[in-house]
Design a protein around this motif. Structure first.
Motif, PDB file in Angstrom:
ATOM      1  N   LYS A 129      11.351  44.422 -45.726  1.00 33.59           N
ATOM      2  CA  LYS A 129      10.469  44.453 -44.556  1.00 33.59           C
ATOM      3  C   LYS A 129      11.250  44.734 -43.280  1.00 33.59           C
ATOM      4  CE  LYS A 129       7.163  41.577 -43.988  1.00 33.59           C
ATOM      5  NZ  LYS A 129       6.374  40.356 -43.800  1.00 33.59           N
ATOM      6  N   ASP A 130      10.656  45.574 -42.415  1.00 33.24           N
ATOM      7  CA  ASP A 130      11.204  45.792 -41.083  1.00 33.24           C
ATOM      8  C   ASP A 130      10.881  44.579 -40.227  1.00 33.24           C
ATOM      9  OD1 ASP A 130      12.039  48.337 -41.797  1.00 33.24           O
ATOM     10  OD2 ASP A 130      10.219  49.303 -41.033  1.00 33.24           O
ATOM     11  N   PRO A 131      11.701  44.263 -39.241  1.00 31.32           N
ATOM     12  CA  PRO A 131      11.359  43.154 -38.339  1.00 31.32           C
ATOM     13  C   PRO A 131      10.094  43.490 -37.559  1.00 31.32           C
ATOM     14  CG  PRO A 131      13.358  44.266 -37.607  1.00 31.32           C
ATOM     15  CD  PRO A 131      12.970  44.876 -38.913  1.00 31.32           C
ATOM     16  N   TYR A 165       2.608  42.212 -25.461  1.00 33.13           N
ATOM     17  CA  TYR A 165       3.331  41.348 -26.386  1.00 33.13           C
ATOM     18  C   TYR A 165       2.498  41.141 -27.647  1.00 33.13           C
ATOM     19  CZ  TYR A 165       6.850  40.347 -22.924  1.00 33.13           C
ATOM     20  OH  TYR A 165       7.881  40.473 -22.039  1.00 33.13           O
ATOM     21  N   ILE A 166       3.163  41.191 -28.790  1.00 35.12           N
ATOM     22  CA  ILE A 166       2.502  41.044 -30.086  1.00 35.12           C
ATOM     23  C   ILE A 166       2.704  39.615 -30.570  1.00 35.12           C
ATOM     24  CG2 ILE A 166       2.389  41.906 -32.451  1.00 35.12           C
ATOM     25  CD1 ILE A 166       1.677  43.996 -30.321  1.00 35.12           C
ATOM     26  N   SER A 167       1.625  38.936 -30.911  1.00 30.99           N
ATOM     27  CA  SER A 167       1.712  37.575 -31.424  1.00 30.99           C
ATOM     28  C   SER A 167       2.230  37.610 -32.853  1.00 30.99           C
ATOM     29  CB  SER A 167       0.334  36.913 -31.397  1.00 30.99           C
ATOM     30  OG  SER A 167       0.370  35.702 -32.101  1.00 30.99           O
ATOM     31  N   ASN A 168       3.149  36.711 -33.186  1.00 29.21           N
ATOM     32  CA  ASN A 168       3.627  36.638 -34.566  1.00 29.21           C
ATOM     33  C   ASN A 168       2.710  35.780 -35.431  1.00 29.21           C
ATOM     34  OD1 ASN A 168       4.248  34.150 -33.549  1.00 29.21           O
ATOM     35  ND2 ASN A 168       6.401  34.181 -34.145  1.00 29.21           N
ATOM     36  N   LEU A 169       1.632  35.297 -34.883  1.00 29.60           N
ATOM     37  CA  LEU A 169       0.689  34.478 -35.636  1.00 29.60           C
ATOM     38  C   LEU A 169      -0.492  35.283 -36.165  1.00 29.60           C
ATOM     39  CD1 LEU A 169       0.602  31.370 -33.279  1.00 29.60           C
ATOM     40  CD2 LEU A 169       1.947  31.700 -35.354  1.00 29.60           C
ATOM     41  N   VAL A 170      -0.539  36.577 -35.869  1.00 26.71           N
ATOM     42  CA  VAL A 170      -1.659  37.411 -36.296  1.00 26.71           C
ATOM     43  C   VAL A 170      -1.587  37.621 -37.790  1.00 26.71           C
ATOM     44  CG1 VAL A 170      -2.723  39.681 -36.054  1.00 26.71           C
ATOM     45  CG2 VAL A 170      -1.726  38.573 -34.079  1.00 26.71           C
ATOM     46  N   ASP A 174      19.886  37.868 -50.311  1.00 28.00           N
ATOM     47  CA  ASP A 174      21.023  38.330 -49.504  1.00 28.00           C
ATOM     48  C   ASP A 174      20.676  38.361 -48.013  1.00 28.00           C
ATOM     49  OD1 ASP A 174      22.861  38.563 -51.526  1.00 28.00           O
ATOM     50  OD2 ASP A 174      22.569  40.717 -51.805  1.00 28.00           O
ATOM     51  N   ASN A 175      19.988  37.346 -47.543  1.00 30.29           N
ATOM     52  CA  ASN A 175      19.577  37.227 -46.131  1.00 30.29           C
ATOM     53  C   ASN A 175      18.672  38.368 -45.672  1.00 30.29           C
ATOM     54  OD1 ASN A 175      20.983  34.807 -45.702  1.00 30.29           O
ATOM     55  ND2 ASN A 175      22.878  35.943 -45.418  1.00 30.29           N
ATOM     56  N   LYS A 176      17.932  38.969 -46.597  1.00 31.44           N
ATOM     57  CA  LYS A 176      16.978  40.027 -46.263  1.00 31.44           C
ATOM     58  C   LYS A 176      15.592  39.579 -46.670  1.00 31.44           C
ATOM     59  CE  LYS A 176      20.339  43.680 -46.906  1.00 31.44           C
ATOM     60  NZ  LYS A 176      20.725  44.832 -47.688  1.00 31.44           N
ATOM     61  N   SER A 177      14.596  39.944 -45.879  1.00 30.92           N
ATOM     62  CA  SER A 177      13.206  39.628 -46.175  1.00 30.92           C
ATOM     63  C   SER A 177      12.636  40.748 -47.045  1.00 30.92           C
ATOM     64  CB  SER A 177      12.413  39.510 -44.877  1.00 30.92           C
ATOM     65  OG  SER A 177      11.073  39.212 -45.143  1.00 30.92           O
ATOM     66  N   LEU A 178      12.322  40.413 -48.297  1.00 30.24           N
ATOM     67  CA  LEU A 178      11.828  41.390 -49.260  1.00 30.24           C
ATOM     68  C   LEU A 178      10.428  41.013 -49.715  1.00 30.24           C
ATOM     69  CD1 LEU A 178      15.049  41.632 -51.436  1.00 30.24           C
ATOM     70  CD2 LEU A 178      14.327  43.248 -49.688  1.00 30.24           C
ATOM     71  N   ILE A 179       9.697  42.003 -50.197  1.00 25.94           N
ATOM     72  CA  ILE A 179       8.367  41.752 -50.733  1.00 25.94           C
ATOM     73  C   ILE A 179       8.200  42.584 -51.998  1.00 25.94           C
ATOM     74  CG2 ILE A 179       7.281  43.516 -49.267  1.00 25.94           C
ATOM     75  CD1 ILE A 179       4.855  41.578 -49.114  1.00 25.94           C
ATOM     76  N   ILE A 180       7.614  41.973 -53.026  1.00 25.61           N
ATOM     77  CA  ILE A 180       7.281  42.668 -54.267  1.00 25.61           C
ATOM     78  C   ILE A 180       5.780  42.895 -54.253  1.00 25.61           C
ATOM     79  CG2 ILE A 180       7.219  42.553 -56.781  1.00 25.61           C
ATOM     80  CD1 ILE A 180       9.529  40.581 -56.649  1.00 25.61           C
ATOM     81  N   LEU A 181       5.345  44.145 -54.429  1.00 24.56           N
ATOM     82  CA  LEU A 181       3.919  44.409 -54.473  1.00 24.56           C
ATOM     83  C   LEU A 181       3.606  45.582 -55.379  1.00 24.56           C
ATOM     84  CD1 LEU A 181       2.644  46.461 -51.569  1.00 24.56           C
ATOM     85  CD2 LEU A 181       4.835  45.398 -51.272  1.00 24.56           C
ATOM     86  N   PRO A 182       2.366  45.634 -55.876  1.00 27.15           N
ATOM     87  CA  PRO A 182       1.946  46.781 -56.690  1.00 27.15           C
ATOM     88  C   PRO A 182       1.950  48.048 -55.833  1.00 27.15           C
ATOM     89  CG  PRO A 182       0.399  44.969 -56.911  1.00 27.15           C
ATOM     90  CD  PRO A 182       1.331  44.620 -55.813  1.00 27.15           C
ATOM     91  N   VAL A 183       2.274  49.156 -56.461  1.00 31.63           N
ATOM     92  CA  VAL A 183       2.387  50.421 -55.729  1.00 31.63           C
ATOM     93  C   VAL A 183       1.070  50.810 -55.053  1.00 31.63           C
ATOM     94  CG1 VAL A 183       1.877  51.931 -57.688  1.00 31.63           C
ATOM     95  CG2 VAL A 183       3.365  52.734 -55.850  1.00 31.63           C
ATOM     96  N   ASP A 184      -0.069  50.422 -55.619  1.00 30.14           N
ATOM     97  CA  ASP A 184      -1.349  50.800 -55.004  1.00 30.14           C
ATOM     98  C   ASP A 184      -1.669  50.007 -53.743  1.00 30.14           C
ATOM     99  OD1 ASP A 184      -1.860  48.414 -56.330  1.00 30.14           O
ATOM    100  OD2 ASP A 184      -3.759  49.079 -57.185  1.00 30.14           O
ATOM    101  N   LYS A 185      -0.848  49.049 -53.376  1.00 27.32           N
ATOM    102  CA  LYS A 185      -1.029  48.301 -52.126  1.00 27.32           C
ATOM    103  C   LYS A 185      -0.280  48.936 -50.956  1.00 27.32           C
ATOM    104  CE  LYS A 185      -3.569  45.222 -54.045  1.00 27.32           C
ATOM    105  NZ  LYS A 185      -5.000  45.233 -53.827  1.00 27.32           N
ATOM    106  N   ILE A 186       0.486  49.997 -51.226  1.00 27.31           N
ATOM    107  CA  ILE A 186       1.137  50.734 -50.146  1.00 27.31           C
ATOM    108  C   ILE A 186       0.085  51.602 -49.487  1.00 27.31           C
ATOM    109  CG2 ILE A 186       2.834  52.525 -49.610  1.00 27.31           C
ATOM    110  CD1 ILE A 186       4.539  51.422 -51.897  1.00 27.31           C
ATOM    111  N   GLY A 187      -0.052  51.461 -48.170  1.00 28.40           N
ATOM    112  CA  GLY A 187      -1.094  52.184 -47.446  1.00 28.40           C
ATOM    113  C   GLY A 187      -0.676  53.570 -46.998  1.00 28.40           C
ATOM    114  N   ALA A 188       0.606  53.769 -46.703  1.00 28.76           N
ATOM    115  CA  ALA A 188       1.053  55.066 -46.197  1.00 28.76           C
ATOM    116  C   ALA A 188       2.550  55.216 -46.377  1.00 28.76           C
ATOM    117  CB  ALA A 188       0.708  55.210 -44.727  1.00 28.76           C
ATOM    118  N   ILE A 189       2.974  56.451 -46.522  1.00 35.31           N
ATOM    119  CA  ILE A 189       4.383  56.798 -46.480  1.00 35.31           C
ATOM    120  C   ILE A 189       4.645  57.327 -45.088  1.00 35.31           C
ATOM    121  CG2 ILE A 189       6.195  58.268 -47.433  1.00 35.31           C
ATOM    122  CD1 ILE A 189       4.571  58.200 -50.063  1.00 35.31           C
TER     123      ILE A 189
END
Length: 87
Positions: free
Chosen positions: A12-14, A23-28, A71-86
């Motif tokens: 994940k990107d920050p 300003y973007i709320s981090n609670l959204v 390794d101090n990185k925020s990662l996510i595992i998801l099904p390929v059909d949950k990717i919305g855009a390249i």
């Protein structure tokens, strides 16, 4: 680290704190939250889309997949059909 089946592992990107002068709320969360972005790190063997490759930047929704730290990185595992855009 290797994704299985039709899954992808994304670093994940920050989240942006500010876009322009807003300003973007981090609670959204949920329906009205912006899509998250990240970089694909691993692709499962059953993923057939030729655009889904390690190193590709993608956008995905917030309430999908399984989030974990590695390794101090925020990662996510998801099904390929949950990717919305390249990107």
């Amino acid at each position: 680290m290797k994704a299985l089946h039709n899954l992808v592992i994304i670093e994940k990107d920050p989240a942006p704190e500010k876009i322009g002068s807003i300003y973007i709320s981090n609670l959204v969360e949920g329906e009205h939250s912006p899509p998250f972005t990240g970089t694909i790190r691993s692709v499962g063997p059953k993923v057939t889309d030729p655009d889904i490759v390690p190193g590709a930047s993608v956008a995905f929704g917030d309430l999908t997949g399984t989030l974990f730290e590695y390794d101090n990185k925020s990662l996510i595992i998801l099904p390929v059909d949950k990717i919305g855009a390249i990107l």
